[in-house]
Design a protein around this motif. Structure first.
Motif, short mmCIF file in Angstrom:
data_model
loop_
_atom_site.label_atom_id
_atom_site.label_comp_id
_atom_site.label_asym_id
_atom_site.label_seq_id
_atom_site.Cartn_x
_atom_site.Cartn_y
_atom_site.Cartn_z
N PHE A 59 -49.42 -25.25 1.04
CA PHE A 59 -48.95 -24.01 0.25
C PHE A 59 -48.56 -24.61 -1.04
CE2 PHE A 59 -47.07 -23.20 4.53
CZ PHE A 59 -47.73 -22.29 4.79
N ASP A 60 -49.50 -24.21 -2.01
CA ASP A 60 -49.49 -24.75 -3.27
C ASP A 60 -49.94 -23.54 -4.28
OD1 ASP A 60 -52.23 -24.93 -3.02
OD2 ASP A 60 -52.49 -26.95 -3.82
N ARG A 61 -50.63 -22.53 -3.85
CA ARG A 61 -50.97 -21.54 -4.65
C ARG A 61 -49.95 -20.64 -5.27
NH1 ARG A 61 -55.36 -19.82 -0.30
NH2 ARG A 61 -56.89 -21.58 -0.50
N GLN A 62 -48.75 -20.70 -4.73
CA GLN A 62 -47.56 -20.02 -5.33
C GLN A 62 -47.24 -20.40 -6.70
OE1 GLN A 62 -47.63 -21.48 -2.45
NE2 GLN A 62 -45.67 -22.34 -1.78
N GLN A 63 -47.65 -21.74 -6.82
CA GLN A 63 -47.34 -22.51 -8.39
C GLN A 63 -48.29 -21.70 -9.46
OE1 GLN A 63 -46.53 -26.46 -8.17
NE2 GLN A 63 -46.34 -26.22 -5.77
N LYS A 101 -51.42 -12.71 -16.06
CA LYS A 101 -51.02 -12.15 -14.99
C LYS A 101 -50.67 -10.78 -14.94
CE LYS A 101 -46.52 -13.11 -12.66
NZ LYS A 101 -45.25 -14.13 -12.54
N LYS A 102 -51.16 -10.22 -13.91
CA LYS A 102 -50.91 -8.43 -13.59
C LYS A 102 -49.83 -8.23 -13.31
CE LYS A 102 -55.57 -6.93 -12.93
NZ LYS A 102 -56.63 -6.22 -11.86
N GLY A 103 -48.86 -7.33 -13.90
CA GLY A 103 -47.62 -6.90 -13.42
C GLY A 103 -47.84 -6.21 -12.01
N PHE A 104 -46.76 -6.11 -11.21
CA PHE A 104 -47.00 -5.37 -10.04
C PHE A 104 -47.42 -4.05 -9.86
CE2 PHE A 104 -45.04 -2.71 -6.53
CZ PHE A 104 -45.65 -3.19 -5.44
N PHE A 105 -47.14 -2.97 -10.96
CA PHE A 105 -47.56 -1.80 -10.88
C PHE A 105 -49.24 -1.61 -11.26
CE2 PHE A 105 -42.94 -1.10 -10.88
CZ PHE A 105 -42.75 -0.51 -9.79
N GLU A 163 -49.78 -11.14 -4.88
CA GLU A 163 -50.76 -11.97 -4.93
C GLU A 163 -50.45 -13.40 -3.95
OE1 GLU A 163 -53.75 -10.59 -8.41
OE2 GLU A 163 -51.90 -11.47 -8.88
N LYS A 164 -49.20 -13.89 -4.65
CA LYS A 164 -48.64 -14.93 -4.17
C LYS A 164 -48.49 -15.08 -2.65
CE LYS A 164 -46.93 -17.00 -8.34
NZ LYS A 164 -45.98 -17.59 -9.15
N PHE A 165 -47.70 -13.90 -2.33
CA PHE A 165 -47.67 -13.75 -0.70
C PHE A 165 -48.79 -13.83 -0.25
CE2 PHE A 165 -46.96 -10.92 3.00
CZ PHE A 165 -45.71 -11.67 3.50
N HIS A 166 -49.96 -13.01 -0.58
CA HIS A 166 -51.45 -13.01 0.12
C HIS A 166 -51.81 -14.54 0.19
CE1 HIS A 166 -51.28 -8.87 -0.03
NE2 HIS A 166 -51.84 -8.61 -0.92
N CYS A 167 -51.87 -15.37 -0.77
CA CYS A 167 -52.20 -16.69 -0.84
C CYS A 167 -51.41 -17.48 0.20
CB CYS A 167 -52.32 -17.13 -2.14
SG CYS A 167 -53.33 -16.77 -3.40
N THR A 168 -50.30 -17.21 0.43
CA THR A 168 -49.28 -18.20 1.21
C THR A 168 -49.91 -17.73 2.75
OG1 THR A 168 -47.47 -17.93 -0.20
CG2 THR A 168 -46.86 -18.64 2.07
N TRP A 192 -51.37 -3.91 -10.67
CA TRP A 192 -52.08 -4.44 -9.78
C TRP A 192 -52.10 -3.51 -8.57
CZ3 TRP A 192 -50.52 -5.18 -4.65
CH2 TRP A 192 -51.42 -5.82 -3.78
N LEU A 193 -51.05 -2.67 -8.40
CA LEU A 193 -51.12 -1.79 -7.38
C LEU A 193 -52.05 -0.51 -7.47
CD1 LEU A 193 -49.84 -1.04 -4.61
CD2 LEU A 193 -47.78 0.21 -5.91
N VAL A 194 -51.95 -0.21 -8.85
CA VAL A 194 -52.97 0.88 -9.21
C VAL A 194 -54.47 0.49 -9.31
CG1 VAL A 194 -53.55 2.44 -11.16
CG2 VAL A 194 -50.86 2.07 -10.62
#
Length: 195
Positions: free
Chosen positions: A112-116, A53-57, A124-129, A59-61
């Motif tokens: 909607f199962d990718r958020q798991q 898992k990549k952290g938000f920052f 990324e979970k939001f994008h997948c949703t 991932w953003l960079v």
């Protein structure tokens, strides 16, 4: 349509169903188990996912700038998608019972199962949703339109077209006029018996 073609189509449908079941069983046996609406991974796989898992920052960079720039355009599509969802669902709820057509189950298309997945961060979970909703909605609409076409006009096109639904193969050949009304009624009766 002659009996040989009907027989071949029935065989194709049976093989497709068998393949779908076999692929689903293989997926379940390898990585996860489905328990109700919850997906459960083995502990070792859960730990591996957490490490990836990549952290938000971070991932953003490391994210592509064009993805961030086009984000408002992509997410702006939620308005026409939601309107389409509302109108097509209303159409199905009001008209399919009148026509005697079994309703298309929305939950079989919009999943909607990718958020798991633990290796995805919250963006990324939001994008997948969003993608699950958009692609699932289009498949749901496609299934409703396919049933409508089968009810009103089960005739193949003169030219070969891409992206036909599974019922299209059973449609009447272009120009096959003999007993059209009786054959149309057979299609409508079959649609009423589907579950």
């Amino acid at each position: 349509m002659n009996d040989r073609i009907r027989h071949l189509l029935a065989q194709m449908t049976a093989i497709e169903d068998e393949l779908r079941v076999a692929l689903h069983e293989q997926e379940n046996n390898v990585l996860y188990q489905i328990k109700g609406k919850r997906i459960e991974f083995e502990q070792s796989i859960k730990q591996a996912h957490s490490r990836l898992k990549k952290g938000f920052f971070h991932w953003l960079v490391t994210n592509r700038p064009q993805n961030l720039i086009t984000g408002p355009i992509i997410y702006g599509m939620i308005i026409p998608l939601a309107i389409l969802d509302l109108f097509v669902s209303f159409y199905q709820v009001t008209c399919f019972p009148i026509y005697g057509i079994a309703k298309v189950r929305r939950a079989e298309y919009i999943v909607f199962d990718r958020q798991q997945l633990e290796y995805l961060n919250f963006i990324e979970k939001f994008h997948c949703t969003y993608c699950a909703y958009g692609s699932g909605l289009i498949a749901y609409v496609y299934a409703i339109v396919a049933k409508t076409e089968e009810y009103f006009c089960p005739i193949k096109h003169a030219r070969k077209i891409l992206g036909t639904h599974s019922s299209y193969l059973r449609f009447l050949n272009y120009g096959e006029a003999a007993d059209y009304e009786a054959k149309l009624e057979e299609f409508r009766t079959r649609l009423g018996k589907e579950k």
